[in-house]
Design an enzyme around this catalytic site. Structure first.
Site, PDB file in Angstrom:
ATOM      1  N   GLY A  31       0.861  -1.194   0.000  1.00  0.00           N
ATOM      2  CA  GLY A  31       0.000   0.000   0.000  1.00  0.00           C
ATOM      3  C   GLY A  31       0.894   1.240   0.000  1.00  0.00           C
ATOM      4  O   GLY A  31       2.076   1.191  -0.374  1.00  0.00           O
ATOM      5  N   ALA A  88       2.207   2.681   2.508  1.00  0.00           N
ATOM      6  CA  ALA A  88       3.352   2.498   3.414  1.00  0.00           C
ATOM      7  C   ALA A  88       4.441   1.672   2.740  1.00  0.00           C
ATOM      8  O   ALA A  88       5.630   2.028   2.784  1.00  0.00           O
ATOM      9  CB  ALA A  88       2.898   1.828   4.706  1.00  0.00           C
ATOM     10  N   SER A 133       0.353  -8.887  -1.623  1.00  0.00           N
ATOM     11  CA  SER A 133      -0.690  -9.883  -1.868  1.00  0.00           C
ATOM     12  C   SER A 133      -1.471  -9.546  -3.139  1.00  0.00           C
ATOM     13  O   SER A 133      -1.879  -8.400  -3.323  1.00  0.00           O
ATOM     14  CB  SER A 133      -1.649  -9.927  -0.677  1.00  0.00           C
ATOM     15  OG  SER A 133      -2.823 -10.602  -1.049  1.00  0.00           O
ATOM     16  N   VAL A 141      -7.749   4.527   0.945  1.00  0.00           N
ATOM     17  CA  VAL A 141      -8.029   5.906   1.358  1.00  0.00           C
ATOM     18  C   VAL A 141      -6.696   6.506   1.818  1.00  0.00           C
ATOM     19  O   VAL A 141      -5.676   5.841   1.771  1.00  0.00           O
ATOM     20  CB  VAL A 141      -9.092   5.973   2.488  1.00  0.00           C
ATOM     21  CG1 VAL A 141     -10.492   5.797   1.951  1.00  0.00           C
ATOM     22  CG2 VAL A 141      -8.798   4.979   3.588  1.00  0.00           C
ATOM     23  N   LYS A 164      -2.336  21.279  -1.734  1.00  0.00           N
ATOM     24  CA  LYS A 164      -3.034  21.498  -0.459  1.00  0.00           C
ATOM     25  C   LYS A 164      -2.257  22.497   0.388  1.00  0.00           C
ATOM     26  O   LYS A 164      -1.067  22.310   0.613  1.00  0.00           O
ATOM     27  CB  LYS A 164      -3.147  20.153   0.276  1.00  0.00           C
ATOM     28  CG  LYS A 164      -3.455  20.275   1.756  1.00  0.00           C
ATOM     29  CD  LYS A 164      -3.410  18.938   2.475  1.00  0.00           C
ATOM     30  CE  LYS A 164      -3.473  19.155   3.981  1.00  0.00           C
ATOM     31  NZ  LYS A 164      -3.427  17.914   4.750  1.00  0.00           N
ATOM     32  N   GLU A 176      -5.979  15.825  10.540  1.00  0.00           N
ATOM     33  CA  GLU A 176      -4.616  16.350  10.439  1.00  0.00           C
ATOM     34  C   GLU A 176      -3.656  15.469   9.644  1.00  0.00           C
ATOM     35  O   GLU A 176      -2.443  15.679   9.668  1.00  0.00           O
ATOM     36  CB  GLU A 176      -4.009  16.666  11.820  1.00  0.00           C
ATOM     37  CG  GLU A 176      -4.730  17.768  12.585  1.00  0.00           C
ATOM     38  CD  GLU A 176      -4.503  19.163  11.995  1.00  0.00           C
ATOM     39  OE1 GLU A 176      -3.849  19.289  10.953  1.00  0.00           O
ATOM     40  OE2 GLU A 176      -5.025  20.128  12.591  1.00  0.00           O
ATOM     41  N   ILE A 219       0.252   9.369   6.933  1.00  0.00           N
ATOM     42  CA  ILE A 219       1.261   9.293   5.861  1.00  0.00           C
ATOM     43  C   ILE A 219       2.513  10.058   6.290  1.00  0.00           C
ATOM     44  O   ILE A 219       3.635   9.652   5.997  1.00  0.00           O
ATOM     45  CB  ILE A 219       0.687   9.827   4.521  1.00  0.00           C
ATOM     46  CG1 ILE A 219      -0.494   8.935   4.102  1.00  0.00           C
ATOM     47  CG2 ILE A 219       1.747   9.831   3.433  1.00  0.00           C
ATOM     48  CD1 ILE A 219      -1.218   9.382   2.836  1.00  0.00           C
TER      49      ILE A 219
HETATM   50  P1  FAD Z   1      -2.740  -0.844   3.383  1.00  0.00           P
HETATM   51  O1  FAD Z   1      -3.076   0.197   2.389  1.00  0.00           O
HETATM   52  O2  FAD Z   1      -3.858  -1.587   4.005  1.00  0.00           O
HETATM   53  O3  FAD Z   1      -1.759  -1.875   2.668  1.00  0.00           O
HETATM   54  C1  FAD Z   1      -1.510  -3.155   3.200  1.00  0.00           C
HETATM   55  C2  FAD Z   1      -0.746  -3.968   2.188  1.00  0.00           C
HETATM   56  O4  FAD Z   1      -0.411  -5.213   2.793  1.00  0.00           O
HETATM   57  C3  FAD Z   1      -1.516  -4.289   0.906  1.00  0.00           C
HETATM   58  O5  FAD Z   1      -0.677  -4.128  -0.217  1.00  0.00           O
HETATM   59  C4  FAD Z   1      -1.881  -5.753   1.061  1.00  0.00           C
HETATM   60  O6  FAD Z   1      -1.973  -6.411  -0.192  1.00  0.00           O
HETATM   61  C5  FAD Z   1      -0.671  -6.231   1.874  1.00  0.00           C
HETATM   62  N1  FAD Z   1      -0.944  -7.478   2.577  1.00  0.00           N
HETATM   63  C6  FAD Z   1      -1.857  -7.708   3.536  1.00  0.00           C
HETATM   64  N2  FAD Z   1      -1.824  -9.010   3.890  1.00  0.00           N
HETATM   65  C7  FAD Z   1      -0.847  -9.581   3.158  1.00  0.00           C
HETATM   66  C8  FAD Z   1      -0.329 -10.887   3.045  1.00  0.00           C
HETATM   67  N3  FAD Z   1      -0.813 -11.908   3.749  1.00  0.00           N
HETATM   68  N4  FAD Z   1       0.668 -11.123   2.162  1.00  0.00           N
HETATM   69  C9  FAD Z   1       1.173 -10.117   1.401  1.00  0.00           C
HETATM   70  N5  FAD Z   1       0.725  -8.870   1.475  1.00  0.00           N
HETATM   71  C10 FAD Z   1      -0.274  -8.601   2.324  1.00  0.00           C
HETATM   72  N6  FAD Z   1      -3.621   9.117   6.206  1.00  0.00           N
HETATM   73  C11 FAD Z   1      -3.193  10.338   5.873  1.00  0.00           C
HETATM   74  O7  FAD Z   1      -2.012  10.640   6.060  1.00  0.00           O
HETATM   75  N7  FAD Z   1      -4.053  11.254   5.349  1.00  0.00           N
HETATM   76  C12 FAD Z   1      -5.372  11.012   5.211  1.00  0.00           C
HETATM   77  O8  FAD Z   1      -6.107  11.858   4.710  1.00  0.00           O
HETATM   78  C13 FAD Z   1      -5.867   9.756   5.644  1.00  0.00           C
HETATM   79  N8  FAD Z   1      -7.172   9.456   5.567  1.00  0.00           N
HETATM   80  C14 FAD Z   1      -7.615   8.242   6.024  1.00  0.00           C
HETATM   81  C15 FAD Z   1      -8.970   7.972   6.076  1.00  0.00           C
HETATM   82  C16 FAD Z   1      -9.420   6.761   6.597  1.00  0.00           C
HETATM   83  C17 FAD Z   1     -10.879   6.492   6.694  1.00  0.00           C
HETATM   84  C18 FAD Z   1      -8.491   5.786   7.035  1.00  0.00           C
HETATM   85  C19 FAD Z   1      -8.954   4.467   7.575  1.00  0.00           C
HETATM   86  C20 FAD Z   1      -7.146   6.034   6.950  1.00  0.00           C
HETATM   87  C21 FAD Z   1      -6.687   7.266   6.476  1.00  0.00           C
HETATM   88  N9  FAD Z   1      -5.336   7.561   6.440  1.00  0.00           N
HETATM   89  C22 FAD Z   1      -4.918   8.800   6.105  1.00  0.00           C
HETATM   90  C23 FAD Z   1      -4.347   6.534   6.723  1.00  0.00           C
HETATM   91  C24 FAD Z   1      -3.762   6.014   5.396  1.00  0.00           C
HETATM   92  O9  FAD Z   1      -4.810   5.504   4.585  1.00  0.00           O
HETATM   93  C25 FAD Z   1      -2.726   4.920   5.640  1.00  0.00           C
HETATM   94  O10 FAD Z   1      -1.789   5.352   6.585  1.00  0.00           O
HETATM   95  C26 FAD Z   1      -1.974   4.613   4.362  1.00  0.00           C
HETATM   96  O11 FAD Z   1      -2.839   4.323   3.303  1.00  0.00           O
HETATM   97  C27 FAD Z   1      -1.021   3.445   4.565  1.00  0.00           C
HETATM   98  O12 FAD Z   1      -1.691   2.227   4.598  1.00  0.00           O
HETATM   99  P2  FAD Z   1      -0.794   0.909   4.630  1.00  0.00           P
HETATM  100  O13 FAD Z   1       0.050   0.886   3.423  1.00  0.00           O
HETATM  101  O14 FAD Z   1      -0.131   0.827   5.955  1.00  0.00           O
HETATM  102  O15 FAD Z   1      -1.878  -0.257   4.608  1.00  0.00           O
END
Ligand code: FAD
Length: 514
Positions: free
Chosen positions: A14, A16, A40, A48, A79, A348, A352
């Site tokens: 994602g 991150a 995955s 989002v 922004k 806020e 990210i």
């Molecule tokens: P995810 O996007 O969930 O990615 C997880 C990854 O792990 C995916 O690629 C998935 O395929 C992988 N994965 C999972 N299980 C496995 C497995 N078994 N094997 C291999 N891969 C796997 N942050 C901001 O800074 N600004 C905002 O405006 C903001 N708005 C938000 C609004 C909402 C409603 C929410 C819930 C969050 C918001 N955030 C915001 C937070 C932001 O969305 C996240 O911090 C950001 O998208 C990072 O997500 P991530 O990559 O950690 O997780």
């Protein structure tokens, strides 16, 4: 002979995962360290997360990305801060800005409450920086002739999270040599000492590495599930636990694009409204203990209906949120970045920002031997625990200062037992001192003193402060600063382009390369 770190495996793709891959690979690839990202094919990323901080400009630049390409590919817009409506009082005229610019002429502010609205008949933010009025006029923070990543005014981005991950993936794989594996991780293998040595996948071989980054989102597969690092809930402080998110098409191609996030308080939460180049991203986050899903949906539709009469036909996604974070983020040879480390709520846009700070910390102090990892992890954990606590305080501040009483949500938010002791202490201090950020701690602070001041004085905290006649500590004087800001604001209002017009031009002609 010290055991060298030769390979890194990032699990999760994602925002991150790909941001960490890009920041890390651009820092370590010269030294021969390989970076592999396992993602995955079946678990979607959260999709989002569209609001960022100005740090994103630095992150993109250090990965060697052209700003024009990023803006075009991610349907990004510029922004300049956030506009908070109905947060202090539930009346249409109530709003304040948290702009991204530090007050004019200062790298750090020590402006007291005597700067706040009353004296000059305008808001604190408008008195000390130009951005509130530039945003209200729908103008952009830069011009087509401003070089990539430079701004006439400070800015961050609104971006499409799905497109952003695709864009970063392409850049990381094609330009930075990141190896991409599409596979479901189904198990974690350890060495006798307890370090992770590989992950087992469903469709591919085992993937081994010296160092692992857990970017698996809320699942927290490595840090949470494998190592069992406890999760610290802060639901007793921050009550938001559900989001209803929706993508809203513009009514026409020329619809204005706000250059700020719009945050409108509701009876049991708030609604975000983010203008991308191609569409709006809107969502209602609320506390399920204080309202029902049906009522929250109605609030969301009420908000959308003036611009989108058939809003009930839009597809609404429901997302659960468990506010809190892990008690440690780096365990043995594994560090969690992103939602796997924790999440509070979107107010806020700090999530990210934390990803960027974590990825930069890992890249800049890369654990090049196993021997250095335990020392680095202790320091990392201490710094990030401090940051999570500061973010919790800062988010809670918005709720504590509200004078709304239309729902128990707002009253409960002000109940003494829900306010962290650290925030109570600061509020006492700030009645007699201007908010500051200690120089010694500056390196690990998330928000500058100016951010606290915009929120405090924007929400009327100045009325509780002891009025001090003394001018701010540094020259020039308060009045000189005010006049300079006024002159600058007028100039900018006359010469900055409309936000949409600038974005259209960037897409057509591009910005000047740095
Ligand atoms: P995810 O996007 O969930 O990615 C997880 C990854 O792990 C995916 O690629 C998935 O395929 C992988 N994965 C999972 N299980 C496995 C497995 N078994 N094997 C291999 N891969 C796997 N942050 C901001 O800074 N600004 C905002 O405006 C903001 N708005 C938000 C609004 C909402 C409603 C929410 C819930 C969050 C918001 N955030 C915001 C937070 C932001 O969305 C996240 O911090 C950001 O998208 C990072 O997500 P991530 O990559 O950690 O997780």
């Amino acid at each position: 002979m010290a055991q060298q770190t030769r390979s890194v495996a990032i699990i999760g793709g994602g925002t991150a995962g790909w941001l960490t891959a890009g920041i890390l690979a651009s820092a370590v690839r010269e030294s021969g360290v390989t970076v592999t990202l396992v993602e995955s094919p079946t678990v979607a990323s959260i999709g989002v997360g569209e609001g960022t901080w100005p740090t994103m400009r630095r992150s993109l630049k250090r990965m060697g990305i052209r700003e024009t390409d990023f803006i075009r590919r991610c349907n990004a817009s510029l922004k300049q801060g956030a506009r908070f409506s109905r947060w202090a009082k539930d009346v249409p005229e109530d709003f304040y800005y948290h702009p991204l610019v530090l007050p004019e002429g200062r790298s750090e502010v020590n402006l007291g409450p005597h700067w706040a609205s009353g004296a000059r008949g305008q808001s604190f933010a408008a008195s000390v920086c130009a951005q509130e009025r530039v945003c209200e006029a729908g103008l952009s923070p830069k011009q087509i002739t401003t070089a990539e990543y430079d701004g006439v005014l400070n800015y961050a981005y609104h971006l499409d999270a799905g497109l952003f991950a695709d864009f970063l993936r392409e850049h990381c794989v094609e330009r930075l040599g990141v190896k991409h594996v599409l596979a479901d991780v189904v198990g974690v293998n350890s060495t006798p000492s307890g370090d992770i040595c590989s992950v087992a996948t469903l469709s591919s071989d085992e993937i081994g590495a010296d160092f692992f980054v857990d970017c698996t989102g809320f699942r927290s597969l490595l840090l949470g599930r494998h190592f069992g690092v406890p999760f610290k809930s802060c639901k007793d402080i921050l009550f938001i636990d559900t989001a209803l998110a929706v993508q809203v098409p513009y009514e026409d191609e020329q619809a204005p694009i706000a250059s700020h996030t719009i945050s409108t308080a509701q009876e049991a939460g708030w609604i975000w409204d983010i203008g991308l180049w191609s569409r709006r991203g809107v969502g209602h986050v609320y506390s399920s203990a204080h309202t029902s899903e049906e009522r929250a949906r109605r609030r969301l539709y009420d908000y959308l209906r003036p611009a989108v009469p058939r809003c009930e036909e839009l597809s609404v996604r429901k997302i659960g949120i468990e506010p809190g974070h892990r008690t440690r983020f780096w365990e043995r040879n594994c560090v969690a970045v992103g939602l796997s480390a924790g999440f509070l709520e979107p107010l806020e846009a700090s999530a990210i920002l934390l990803i960027e700070i974590a990825a930069a910390a890992i890249a800049d102090k890369f654990p090049n031997t196993r021997e250095s990892m335990d020392v680095l992890s202790r320091r990392f954990n201490a710094a990030f625990l401090y940051r999570w606590d500061r973010i919790i305080d800062f988010l809670k501040l918005h709720y504590v200062l509200s004078q709304r009483s239309d729902n128990s949500f707002w009253l409960d938010n002000r109940a003494a037992e829900s306010v962290p002791g650290s925030l109570k202490e600061l509020l006492t201090l700030w009645r007699y001192h201007d908010p500051w950020v200690d120089d010694l701690e500056h390196a690990i602070e998330v928000f500058p003193a100016a951010s606290y001041q915009y929120v405090l004085y924007g929400m009327g905290f100045d009325a509780q402060c002891e009025r001090r006649a003394r001018p701010p500590r540094h020259s020039p004087t308060t009045d000189e600063l005010f006049q300079r800001n006024e002159a600058l604001t007028r100039q900018l209002l006359a010469r900055m382009p409309a936000n949409r017009a600038l974005l259209d031009k960037i897409r057509r002609y591009g910005l000047q390369s740095v």
